[in-house]
Write a protein that holds these residues in place. Structure first.
Motif, PDB file in Angstrom:
ATOM      1  N   VAL A   1       0.854  -1.208   0.000  1.00 58.67           N
ATOM      2  CA  VAL A   1       0.000   0.000   0.000  1.00 58.67           C
ATOM      3  C   VAL A   1       0.882   1.247   0.000  1.00 58.67           C
ATOM      4  N   THR A   2       0.323   2.374  -0.445  1.00 59.91           N
ATOM      5  CA  THR A   2       1.079   3.626  -0.354  1.00 59.91           C
ATOM      6  C   THR A   2       0.955   4.156   1.080  1.00 59.91           C
ATOM      7  N   ILE A   3       1.863   5.062   1.411  1.00 59.37           N
ATOM      8  CA  ILE A   3       1.800   5.688   2.743  1.00 59.37           C
ATOM      9  C   ILE A   3       0.474   6.433   2.891  1.00 59.37           C
ATOM     10  N   TYR A   4      -0.007   7.033   1.798  1.00 60.21           N
ATOM     11  CA  TYR A   4      -1.287   7.752   1.860  1.00 60.21           C
ATOM     12  C   TYR A   4      -2.430   6.773   2.151  1.00 60.21           C
ATOM     13  N   GLU A   5      -2.383   5.591   1.514  1.00 60.61           N
ATOM     14  CA  GLU A   5      -3.432   4.589   1.783  1.00 60.61           C
ATOM     15  C   GLU A   5      -3.364   4.117   3.242  1.00 60.61           C
ATOM     16  N   ALA A   6      -2.140   4.011   3.766  1.00 64.49           N
ATOM     17  CA  ALA A   6      -2.005   3.629   5.185  1.00 64.49           C
ATOM     18  C   ALA A   6      -2.633   4.709   6.069  1.00 64.49           C
ATOM     19  N   ALA A   7      -2.409   5.984   5.701  1.00 66.51           N
ATOM     20  CA  ALA A   7      -3.001   7.089   6.476  1.00 66.51           C
ATOM     21  C   ALA A   7      -4.528   7.024   6.397  1.00 66.51           C
ATOM     22  N   MET A   8      -5.045   6.671   5.206  1.00 70.41           N
ATOM     23  CA  MET A   8      -6.512   6.580   5.079  1.00 70.41           C
ATOM     24  C   MET A   8      -7.065   5.452   5.943  1.00 70.41           C
ATOM     25  N   ALA A   9      -6.315   4.345   6.059  1.00 73.60           N
ATOM     26  CA  ALA A   9      -6.764   3.232   6.903  1.00 73.60           C
ATOM     27  C   ALA A   9      -6.799   3.665   8.379  1.00 73.60           C
ATOM     28  N   VAL A  10      -5.799   4.450   8.783  1.00 71.82           N
ATOM     29  CA  VAL A  10      -5.772   4.949  10.172  1.00 71.82           C
ATOM     30  C   VAL A  10      -6.959   5.897  10.384  1.00 71.82           C
ATOM     31  N   ALA A  11      -7.186   6.782   9.402  1.00 73.51           N
ATOM     32  CA  ALA A  11      -8.297   7.744   9.512  1.00 73.51           C
ATOM     33  C   ALA A  11      -9.635   7.000   9.599  1.00 73.51           C
ATOM     34  N   LYS A  12      -9.766   5.945   8.791  1.00 74.27           N
ATOM     35  CA  LYS A  12     -11.016   5.172   8.798  1.00 74.27           C
ATOM     36  C   LYS A  12     -11.220   4.499  10.164  1.00 74.27           C
ATOM     37  N   ALA A  13     -10.137   3.972  10.717  1.00 80.25           N
ATOM     38  CA  ALA A  13     -10.249   3.296  12.011  1.00 80.25           C
ATOM     39  C   ALA A  13     -10.680   4.273  13.111  1.00 80.25           C
ATOM     40  N   PHE A  14     -10.196   5.517  13.021  1.00 83.79           N
ATOM     41  CA  PHE A  14     -10.591   6.545  14.007  1.00 83.79           C
ATOM     42  C   PHE A  14     -11.935   7.178  13.652  1.00 83.79           C
TER      43      PHE A  14
END
Ligand code: NDP
Length: 320
Positions: free
Chosen positions: A249-262
């Protein structure tokens, strides 16, 4: 019955191993130690740990570990401390007659200029990325040490090469953390500070361009694989323990996964003035798949969600 000493037993991976062992009905004895039980940069402390525990097997996880920015600023310390720790652990494992040692390398120690996907034969094929050369060369030498102990004494000292790891009990200290725990910690603070500003107006900054690609393994999956390696993998050659290439995954996609979890309602922006590090380090898990074809990795978003929930539930005791 095995008596397994886990160095680095208080860290991200050590805690994941403990969780899996506690859930299993293994008859083996496991001892998890951190730096307060023995500073492994000190050979006397390492020797007395081995004398005390008398392990038959060692899972050697202890290391000076950190994310991109911590590595960039501390290459000398990463090199020296990790060389000292590895030399003390492997020599004491040999002197105390340990049957097997599994040490931990990392996909970020591979050559910077390389073809992809990277595999186990390519560890020493060229200089690592300049951001983390101290950590990389110290880790690469474990593979050389394993071969030398095998050649001279017939030891079964082997190594595993995980991709980026995340999960409960990670290190969230801003100056040290890897990308996912770093983002979890910063997003939690963003959400909980300035509560008079509506969340939809808050902006989360992704460090760098957001485009670098990474493979992330959930720490509990890695723990299951380490136990499998301990019981089944009898070669001194390294083994990559990574998710499949298509799960990069891209770092941006990882950030989106964190945002989704929160369930974060604000915006994400990228700060391109910050370093990206190596663009990608795509590793092949073909060797692992040939030995263990059916292993099921935890879905990335699910793993991130579990990690975020663990962080929230343990906010008062996380490393930050
Ligand atoms: P953590 O930073 O979470 O834990 C590091 C562990 O090492 C802690 O238990 C710490 O003990 C111990 N340690 C550090 N210095 C010493 C010392 N001088 N003497 C004794 N123990 C020491 O690391 P991880 O769990 O993330 O990493 C485990 C292994 O996996 C490491 O070898 C790392 O290089 C490797 N790895 C990690 C990746 C990642 O993304 N995290 C990726 C690929 C490989 P204490 O906390 O008690 O001080």
């Amino acid at each position: 019955m095995k008596k397994v000493l886990v160095t680095g037993g208080t860290g991200l991976v050590g805690n994941a191993l403990k969780t899996i062992i506690d859930q299993s009905a293994s008859g083996d004895e496991w001892i998890f130690v951190g730096s307060s039980q023995a500073d492994l940069t000190d050979n006397n402390a390492t020797r007395s740990l081995f004398e005390r525990v008398k392990p038959t097997h060692v899972v050697h996880l202890a290391a000076m570990v950190g994310g991109l920015f911590h590595n960039m600023n501390n290459n000398l310390d990463f090199l020296r401390r990790n060389l000292q720790i590895n030399d003390n652990v492997l020599q004491n494992a040999y002197e105390h007659g340990c049957v097997k040692v599994i040490s931990c390398l990392s996909t970020c120690i591979f050559p910077d200029k390389t073809s992809y996907p990277i595999d186990e034969t390519m560890v020493h094929n060229g200089p690592p990325h300049p951001s983390n050369y101290g950590y990389s060369y110290a880790k690469r030498l474990i593979d050389i040490q394993n071969h030398a102990y095998h050649d001279k004494h017939g030891c079964m000292f082997t190594s595993i090469i995980p991709c980026n790891i995340f999960g409960p009990h990670d290190n969230y200290k801003p100056e040290v953390s890897h990308v996912i725990p770093g983002m979890i910690n910063r997003m939690y603070s963003l959400i909980h500070e300035n509560t008079d500003v509506p969340e939809s107006e808050k902006v989360f900054t992704v460090y760098g361009s957001g485009t670098p690609l990474r493979q992330f393994i959930y720490s509990l999956d890695l723990a299951r694989l380490i136990i499998w390696v301990l019981d089944n993998y009898d070669s001194i050659e390294p083994l990559i323990l990574s998710v499949d290439e298509e799960n990069e995954v891209t770092i941006y996609e990882a950030a989106m996964a964190v945002a989704k979890a929160f369930d974060f309602k604000g915006k994400l922006i990228c700060d391109t003035s910050k370093a990206d590090g190596q663009h990608k380090k795509t590793a092949s898990n073909r060797k692992l798949r040939s030995l263990l074809p059916d292993f099921q990795f935890t879905d990335f978003e699910k793993g991130v969600k579990a990690s975020v929930y663990w962080y929230i539930d343990n906010i008062d005791k996380v490393r930050k």
